[in-house]
Motif scaffolding. Structure first.
Motif, PDB file in Angstrom:
ATOM      1  N   ARG A 160      -9.143  -5.871  -4.939  1.00 48.68           N
ATOM      2  CA  ARG A 160      -8.166  -5.546  -5.976  1.00 48.68           C
ATOM      3  C   ARG A 160      -7.443  -6.826  -6.356  1.00 48.68           C
ATOM      4  O   ARG A 160      -6.995  -7.590  -5.495  1.00 48.68           O
ATOM      5  CB  ARG A 160      -7.167  -4.496  -5.462  1.00 48.68           C
TER       6      ARG A 160
ATOM      7  N   HIS B  66       1.929   1.798  -3.429  1.00 48.31           N
ATOM      8  CA  HIS B  66       0.834   2.407  -4.184  1.00 48.31           C
ATOM      9  C   HIS B  66       0.796   3.917  -3.932  1.00 48.31           C
ATOM     10  O   HIS B  66       0.716   4.720  -4.866  1.00 48.31           O
ATOM     11  CB  HIS B  66      -0.506   1.800  -3.772  1.00 48.31           C
ATOM     12  N   ASP B  67       0.866   4.296  -2.663  1.00 45.78           N
ATOM     13  CA  ASP B  67       0.762   5.715  -2.301  1.00 45.78           C
ATOM     14  C   ASP B  67       1.915   6.529  -2.877  1.00 45.78           C
ATOM     15  O   ASP B  67       1.739   7.705  -3.227  1.00 45.78           O
ATOM     16  CB  ASP B  67       0.737   5.871  -0.775  1.00 45.78           C
TER      17      ASP B  67
ATOM     18  N   ARG C 252       0.831  -1.202   0.000  1.00 45.60           N
ATOM     19  CA  ARG C 252       0.000   0.000   0.000  1.00 45.60           C
ATOM     20  C   ARG C 252       0.870   1.258   0.000  1.00 45.60           C
ATOM     21  O   ARG C 252       0.512   2.273  -0.605  1.00 45.60           O
ATOM     22  CB  ARG C 252      -0.947  -0.018   1.192  1.00 45.60           C
TER      23      ARG C 252
ATOM     24  N   GLU D 222      -1.965   0.846  -8.802  1.00 41.48           N
ATOM     25  CA  GLU D 222      -2.991   0.206  -8.003  1.00 41.48           C
ATOM     26  C   GLU D 222      -4.111  -0.287  -8.919  1.00 41.48           C
ATOM     27  O   GLU D 222      -4.749   0.509  -9.611  1.00 41.48           O
ATOM     28  CB  GLU D 222      -3.547   1.202  -6.983  1.00 41.48           C
TER      29      GLU D 222
ATOM     30  N   ASP E 299       2.320  -7.487 -12.040  1.00 36.96           N
ATOM     31  CA  ASP E 299       2.400  -6.770 -10.768  1.00 36.96           C
ATOM     32  C   ASP E 299       3.437  -7.427  -9.846  1.00 36.96           C
ATOM     33  O   ASP E 299       4.207  -6.748  -9.154  1.00 36.96           O
ATOM     34  CB  ASP E 299       1.036  -6.743 -10.076  1.00 36.96           C
TER      35      ASP E 299
ATOM     36  N   TYR F 191      -4.353  -8.737  -8.561  1.00 34.68           N
ATOM     37  CA  TYR F 191      -3.020  -8.502  -9.120  1.00 34.68           C
ATOM     38  C   TYR F 191      -2.626  -9.655 -10.022  1.00 34.68           C
ATOM     39  O   TYR F 191      -2.983 -10.820  -9.767  1.00 34.68           O
ATOM     40  CB  TYR F 191      -1.988  -8.366  -7.994  1.00 34.68           C
TER      41      TYR F 191
END
Length: 243
Positions: free
Chosen positions: A38, A22-23, A19, A29, A44, A40
């Motif tokens: 979600r 992602h941020d 995460r 994402e 990914d 993957y």
């Protein structure tokens, strides 16, 4: 397609780490499926493995983001630079490991063979074991803190002790350890040391007492702490050299 938890287990990171990636814009994402999860894919996982490898190499996340967006040639060049940095770190870590192992074996720092041979000669010249131990500790200190200057300083002392007359002054200095600080023999020894110093350097080339270098103060401070007589002897020598 797999969930974030499965991806984390496969790659060996936490879901929190994913995460964060992602941020930070390192890993795209994916959209949620009909169930709200979600999903993957293999691409990914490959991207995540690359990011993890760079992060474990110590590359900051902001730098990783830039690298992931770089052209292939720039990316490969950056990888070579990172590899060179790791090689240097490994070399330094191995050197540190060697020092730790020598420390565990009771060897604070390896001294050059010339210094070791010099220390072995001292007892044969009549120096006490206390003086030999002090000299060993002082040279370890000097070589550890001032490696670029240590051999020059050692060569100077080796040259002095090669002369029997000057060596006798050091012997007298050694044996003055247990004298009372007000013993008149200290005045006589200080006078002889000053005379020998003036004879060696001449009136215009006397060594500076305060050179700005930490080495003389470091060494003399250690010597003075060993004995009140040595401490007074140092004071007498400094006073006479200034006259």
């Amino acid at each position: 397609m797999i969930t974030i938890g499965q991806l984390a287990r496969y790659v060996g990171v936490s879901t929190k780490t994913i995460r964060v990636y992602h941020d930070k814009g390192l890993l795209p994402e994916p959209d949620r499926d009909a169930s709200g999860y979600r999903r993957y894919g293999a691409a990914d996982a490959i991207e995540l493995i690359k990011i993890r490898a760079l992060a474990e190499a110590g590359v900051p996340l902001a730098r990783i983001r830039d690298l992931r967006a770089a052209a292939d040639e720039d990316f490969q060049q950056a990888l070579r630079e990172i590899d060179d940095g790791l090689t240097a770190r490994i070399r330094d870590l191995r050197a540190t490991q060697g020092r730790l192992r020598r420390l565990a074996a009771g060897e604070l720092s390896p001294l050059p063979t010339e210094v070791t041979a010099f220390l072995r000669r001292l007892p044969g010249w009549g120096f006490t074991s206390r003086w030999v131990d002090l000299q060993r500790d002082l040279w370890i200190l000097v070589f550890a803190t001032h490696p670029d200057e240590a051999m020059t300083l050692f060569g100077d002392q080796d040259e002095i002790l090669a002369d029997p007359a000057r060596r006798q002054l050091f012997l007298d200095y050694d044996h003055a350890h247990d004298l009372d600080a007000d013993d008149p023999r200290l005045d006589d020894l200080a006078r002889r040391i000053v005379e020998a110093t003036r004879a060696r350097y001449g009136p215009d080339e006397l060594p500076e007492l305060d050179t700005g270098s930490e080495i003389p103060a470091l060494v003399q401070g250690t010597v003075n702490a060993e004995s009140p007589a040595w401490r007074r002897l140092d004071t007498l020598i400094r006073t006479r050299l200034k006259v």
